[in-house]
Design a protein around this motif. Structure first.
Motif, mmCIF file in Angstrom:
data_model
loop_
_atom_site.group_PDB
_atom_site.id
_atom_site.type_symbol
_atom_site.label_atom_id
_atom_site.label_comp_id
_atom_site.label_asym_id
_atom_site.label_seq_id
_atom_site.Cartn_x
_atom_site.Cartn_y
_atom_site.Cartn_z
ATOM 1 N N ARG A 13 -28.553 -19.710 -7.308
ATOM 2 C CA ARG A 13 -27.989 -18.656 -6.459
ATOM 3 C C ARG A 13 -26.492 -18.877 -6.252
ATOM 4 N NH1 ARG A 13 -25.955 -20.629 -2.527
ATOM 5 N NH2 ARG A 13 -25.149 -18.580 -1.919
ATOM 6 N N SER A 14 -25.787 -17.790 -6.015
ATOM 7 C CA SER A 14 -24.380 -17.905 -5.648
ATOM 8 C C SER A 14 -24.014 -16.699 -4.795
ATOM 9 C CB SER A 14 -23.493 -17.972 -6.894
ATOM 10 O OG SER A 14 -23.631 -16.794 -7.634
ATOM 11 N N THR A 15 -22.925 -16.858 -4.088
ATOM 12 C CA THR A 15 -22.438 -15.777 -3.231
ATOM 13 C C THR A 15 -21.830 -14.681 -4.088
ATOM 14 O OG1 THR A 15 -22.009 -17.233 -1.383
ATOM 15 C CG2 THR A 15 -20.644 -15.251 -1.526
ATOM 16 N N GLN A 70 -12.623 -7.390 4.235
ATOM 17 C CA GLN A 70 -13.335 -8.010 3.097
ATOM 18 C C GLN A 70 -14.145 -6.922 2.368
ATOM 19 O OE1 GLN A 70 -14.565 -12.210 3.296
ATOM 20 N NE2 GLN A 70 -14.531 -11.975 5.511
ATOM 21 N N GLN A 72 -16.184 -6.701 -0.057
ATOM 22 C CA GLN A 72 -17.611 -6.790 -0.412
ATOM 23 C C GLN A 72 -18.506 -6.157 0.650
ATOM 24 O OE1 GLN A 72 -15.707 -9.319 0.551
ATOM 25 N NE2 GLN A 72 -16.821 -11.171 1.161
ATOM 26 N N VAL A 156 -22.984 -14.007 2.117
ATOM 27 C CA VAL A 156 -22.865 -14.138 3.568
ATOM 28 C C VAL A 156 -21.396 -13.988 3.931
ATOM 29 C CG1 VAL A 156 -23.098 -15.712 5.526
ATOM 30 C CG2 VAL A 156 -24.868 -15.644 3.771
ATOM 31 N N VAL A 157 -21.139 -13.271 5.003
ATOM 32 C CA VAL A 157 -19.778 -13.133 5.515
ATOM 33 C C VAL A 157 -19.782 -13.529 6.992
ATOM 34 C CG1 VAL A 157 -17.948 -11.470 6.087
ATOM 35 C CG2 VAL A 157 -19.100 -11.344 3.862
ATOM 36 N N GLY A 158 -19.056 -14.604 7.263
ATOM 37 C CA GLY A 158 -18.925 -15.040 8.654
ATOM 38 C C GLY A 158 -17.561 -14.670 9.212
ATOM 39 N N GLY A 159 -16.682 -14.229 8.328
ATOM 40 C CA GLY A 159 -15.330 -13.863 8.750
ATOM 41 C C GLY A 159 -15.308 -12.435 9.278
ATOM 42 N N PRO A 192 -19.485 -18.403 -10.417
ATOM 43 C CA PRO A 192 -20.814 -19.033 -10.433
ATOM 44 C C PRO A 192 -20.973 -19.876 -9.169
ATOM 45 C CG PRO A 192 -19.353 -20.145 -11.974
ATOM 46 C CD PRO A 192 -18.558 -19.018 -11.377
ATOM 47 N N GLN A 193 -22.169 -20.412 -8.982
ATOM 48 C CA GLN A 193 -22.400 -21.270 -7.820
ATOM 49 C C GLN A 193 -21.410 -22.433 -7.830
ATOM 50 O OE1 GLN A 193 -25.821 -24.083 -7.652
ATOM 51 N NE2 GLN A 193 -26.560 -22.742 -6.012
ATOM 52 N N LYS A 194 -20.855 -22.742 -6.671
ATOM 53 C CA LYS A 194 -19.902 -23.849 -6.609
ATOM 54 C C LYS A 194 -20.649 -25.180 -6.532
ATOM 55 C CE LYS A 194 -16.983 -20.731 -4.069
ATOM 56 N NZ LYS A 194 -18.081 -19.985 -3.407
ATOM 57 N N ARG A 196 -21.951 -28.838 -5.481
ATOM 58 C CA ARG A 196 -22.395 -29.414 -4.213
ATOM 59 C C ARG A 196 -21.997 -30.881 -4.120
ATOM 60 N NH1 ARG A 196 -22.593 -24.205 -3.471
ATOM 61 N NH2 ARG A 196 -24.219 -23.516 -2.040
HETATM 62 C C1 LIG Z 1 -21.799 -18.915 7.544
HETATM 63 C C2 LIG Z 1 -21.088 -18.492 6.289
HETATM 64 C C3 LIG Z 1 -19.938 -17.733 6.395
HETATM 65 C C4 LIG Z 1 -19.301 -17.282 5.230
HETATM 66 N N1 LIG Z 1 -18.230 -16.445 5.355
HETATM 67 C C5 LIG Z 1 -17.645 -15.928 4.243
HETATM 68 C C6 LIG Z 1 -16.620 -14.966 4.355
HETATM 69 O O1 LIG Z 1 -16.230 -14.543 5.448
HETATM 70 N N2 LIG Z 1 -16.073 -14.502 3.204
HETATM 71 C C7 LIG Z 1 -16.501 -14.920 1.977
HETATM 72 O O2 LIG Z 1 -15.960 -14.449 0.965
HETATM 73 N N3 LIG Z 1 -17.501 -15.822 1.842
HETATM 74 C C8 LIG Z 1 -18.084 -16.318 2.956
HETATM 75 N N4 LIG Z 1 -19.136 -17.215 2.827
HETATM 76 C C9 LIG Z 1 -19.591 -17.648 1.494
HETATM 77 C C10 LIG Z 1 -19.196 -19.104 1.215
HETATM 78 O O3 LIG Z 1 -17.827 -19.178 0.919
HETATM 79 C C11 LIG Z 1 -20.063 -19.627 0.053
HETATM 80 O O4 LIG Z 1 -21.414 -19.650 0.436
HETATM 81 C C12 LIG Z 1 -19.660 -21.044 -0.362
HETATM 82 O O5 LIG Z 1 -18.339 -21.049 -0.872
HETATM 83 C C13 LIG Z 1 -20.587 -21.621 -1.436
HETATM 84 O O6 LIG Z 1 -20.589 -20.784 -2.566
HETATM 85 P P1 LIG Z 1 -21.956 -20.297 -3.225
HETATM 86 O O7 LIG Z 1 -22.720 -19.610 -2.101
HETATM 87 O O8 LIG Z 1 -21.570 -19.292 -4.268
HETATM 88 O O9 LIG Z 1 -22.620 -21.465 -3.765
HETATM 89 C C14 LIG Z 1 -19.787 -17.656 3.960
HETATM 90 C C15 LIG Z 1 -20.954 -18.425 3.886
HETATM 91 C C16 LIG Z 1 -21.614 -18.816 5.023
HETATM 92 C C17 LIG Z 1 -22.900 -19.583 4.903
#
Ligand SMILES: Cc1cc2nc3c(=O)[nH]c(=O)nc-3n(C[C@H](O)[C@H](O)[C@H](O)COP(=O)(O)O)c2cc1C
Length: 206
Positions: A13-15, A70, A72, A156-159, A192-194, A196
């Motif tokens: 998985r990846s964001t 953002q 997305q 996920v977006v926490g910002g 891709p997934q970053k 760990r």
């Molecule tokens: C609580 C949380 C908040 C996050 N907030 C943002 C965000 O605001 N913008 C963004 O582009 N990615 C955000 N992310 C994604 C992370 O950057 C991402 O999960 C992390 O770099 C690992 O990458 P991967 O999920 O692709 O493995 C967030 C992830 C989490 C879990």
């Protein structure tokens, strides 16, 4: 090696940060993902979560603005505002009643849990907030698993500005937006997934 679907999902998985805005998902799928997310565990089975599925272009633009632009958030087919209910402890009795009716727990257990949660939560705003964040976080991850099962990508977006989200979507102050979960179809150009951290750095077996 044969890997299970869950293992495969976790390892791959990846964001998703870039979505194809032209590809849509149905209202039925939007509901189904939340239905599945509600099987997540919560303290005492509080189920102290709320989901706002932001689907219309207009509302996604509003949410995007509250998330510091953002893109997305707007380009995803749906962006869920996953919230925790800071006053969930007040309705634990109602939340547990169906389990009493089904004979899963007794009236006595229900009454004991209601007393316990009332005592621990009513004068402890930090615990109420922790509990809201725990439940919403578990539900968010479940929702992402469910989306993957349907061939959908997530992020996920926490910002985001909490007050701006609360005000734009008329959320009462007891409903805390915990995270935004974007769901849709990916466009080109996602990372891709970053990598760990090594396991030994994060795991202690004692
Ligand atoms: C609580 C949380 C908040 C996050 N907030 C943002 C965000 O605001 N913008 C963004 O582009 N990615 C955000 N992310 C994604 C992370 O950057 C991402 O999960 C992390 O770099 C690992 O990458 P991967 O999920 O692709 O493995 C967030 C992830 C989490 C879990």
């Amino acid at each position: 090696m044969d890997t299970s679907r869950i293992q495969h999902y976790l390892e791959s998985r990846s964001t998703t940060g870039k979505y194809d805005p032209a590809k849509k998902i149905t209202a039925e799928t939007i509901s189904e993902l939340v239905r599945l997310a509600t099987y997540s565990p919560s303290a005492f089975n509080l189920q102290n979560w709320k989901f706002v599925a932001v689907h219309s272009e207009e509302q996604k633009s509003n949410l995007c603005q509250a998330a510091y632009g953002q893109q997305q958030v707007k380009d995803a087919s749906v962006t869920y505002i996953v919230c925790g209910d800071l006053e969930g402890y007040k309705t634990l009795g109602d939340a547990l009643q169906p389990s009493v009716s089904e004979g899963i727990i007794t009236e006595e257990i229900k009454a004991t849990w209601v007393d316990m949660v009332t005592e621990s939560h009513q004068d402890n705003s930090e615990l109420r907030r922790d509990e809201a964040i725990r439940s919403a976080s578990l539900a968010s991850m479940s929702l992402m698993f469910a989306a993957d099962e349907q061939g959908l990508s997530t992020g996920v977006v926490g910002g985001f500005d909490t007050e701006a989200v609360q005000s734009a979507f008329n959320l009462p102050s007891s409903i805390l937006p915990v995270m935004l979960v974007t769901v849709g179809y990916p466009a080109e150009g996602n990372w891709p997934q970053k990598m760990r951290k090594p396991l030994q750095e994060v795991l202690e077996i004692i």
